[in-house]
Design a protein around this motif. Structure first.
Motif, short mmCIF file in Angstrom:
data_model
loop_
_atom_site.label_atom_id
_atom_site.label_comp_id
_atom_site.label_asym_id
_atom_site.label_seq_id
_atom_site.Cartn_x
_atom_site.Cartn_y
_atom_site.Cartn_z
N LEU A 128 0.83 -1.21 0.00
CA LEU A 128 0.00 0.00 0.00
C LEU A 128 0.86 1.25 0.00
O LEU A 128 0.54 2.25 -0.64
N ARG A 129 1.98 1.20 0.70
CA ARG A 129 2.87 2.36 0.80
C ARG A 129 3.59 2.67 -0.51
O ARG A 129 3.89 3.83 -0.78
N THR A 130 3.87 1.65 -1.29
CA THR A 130 4.69 1.85 -2.48
C THR A 130 3.89 2.18 -3.73
O THR A 130 4.48 2.55 -4.73
N GLY A 131 2.59 2.00 -3.71
CA GLY A 131 1.83 2.31 -4.91
C GLY A 131 0.51 1.57 -4.97
O GLY A 131 -0.02 1.13 -3.96
N TRP A 132 0.04 1.41 -6.18
CA TRP A 132 -1.29 0.85 -6.39
C TRP A 132 -1.27 -0.65 -6.64
O TRP A 132 -2.31 -1.29 -6.64
N LEU A 133 -0.12 -1.23 -6.89
CA LEU A 133 -0.05 -2.64 -7.23
C LEU A 133 0.39 -3.47 -6.03
O LEU A 133 1.25 -3.06 -5.26
N PHE A 134 -0.21 -4.66 -5.92
CA PHE A 134 0.19 -5.60 -4.88
C PHE A 134 1.10 -6.65 -5.50
O PHE A 134 0.93 -7.02 -6.66
N GLY A 188 -2.47 11.56 2.20
CA GLY A 188 -1.54 10.67 1.54
C GLY A 188 -1.50 9.25 2.04
O GLY A 188 -0.71 8.44 1.57
N GLU A 189 -2.34 8.91 3.00
CA GLU A 189 -2.36 7.55 3.55
C GLU A 189 -3.69 6.88 3.21
O GLU A 189 -4.75 7.45 3.40
N ARG A 190 -3.62 5.66 2.73
CA ARG A 190 -4.83 4.88 2.44
C ARG A 190 -5.56 4.55 3.73
O ARG A 190 -4.95 4.38 4.79
N HIS A 191 -6.88 4.45 3.64
CA HIS A 191 -7.69 4.01 4.77
C HIS A 191 -8.37 2.71 4.35
O HIS A 191 -9.04 2.65 3.32
N ILE A 192 -8.18 1.67 5.13
CA ILE A 192 -8.71 0.35 4.84
C ILE A 192 -9.84 0.03 5.81
O ILE A 192 -9.71 0.23 7.02
N VAL A 193 -10.94 -0.48 5.27
CA VAL A 193 -12.07 -0.93 6.09
C VAL A 193 -12.11 -2.45 5.97
O VAL A 193 -12.41 -2.99 4.90
N TRP A 194 -11.76 -3.13 7.04
CA TRP A 194 -11.79 -4.59 7.06
C TRP A 194 -13.24 -5.03 7.26
O TRP A 194 -13.89 -4.63 8.22
N CYS A 195 -13.73 -5.87 6.35
CA CYS A 195 -15.15 -6.26 6.35
C CYS A 195 -15.40 -7.62 6.99
O CYS A 195 -16.34 -7.78 7.76
#
Length: 98
Positions: A37-43, A80-87
């Motif tokens: 997540l920190r380095t970009g859009w690709l996993f 600048g930080e992604r927010h993740i919602v764990w479902c």
């Protein structure tokens, strides 16, 4: 570090995992998911992240042969930080839809 929140279903599902399953999930998130997540859009290819067809905007992180966690992107809380919602978390039998 991305921010995150958990839905009540995720919290309830988490209680049904064994300690080893919880440890494996935490390790995958901290060692692979968060750095990607920190380095970009690709996993990374070995992480196995994909969209859930029956629930647009929801993704699954496959963390073991029969283990997955579902999540979505939430509104950014810190610049600048992604927010993740764990479902949800568990086996491939966990409910995905609303």
């Amino acid at each position: 570090m991305p921010t995150f929140e958990t839905l009540s279903r995720f919290t309830a599902d988490l209680q049904h995992l064994t300690p080893a399953q919880r440890w494996r999930f935490r390790r995958v998130v901290l060692e692979s998911f968060v750095p990607d997540l920190r380095t970009g859009w690709l996993f990374r290819p070995g992480l196995r992240v994909k969209g859930v067809r029956i629930a647009p905007g929801v993704y699954e992180l496959i963390r073991a042969p029969d283990g997955r966690a579902t999540w979505s992107y939430g509104r950014e809380l810190r610049g600048g930080e992604r927010h993740i919602v764990w479902c949800g978390i568990g086996t491939h039998e966990i409910r995905i839809g609303p």
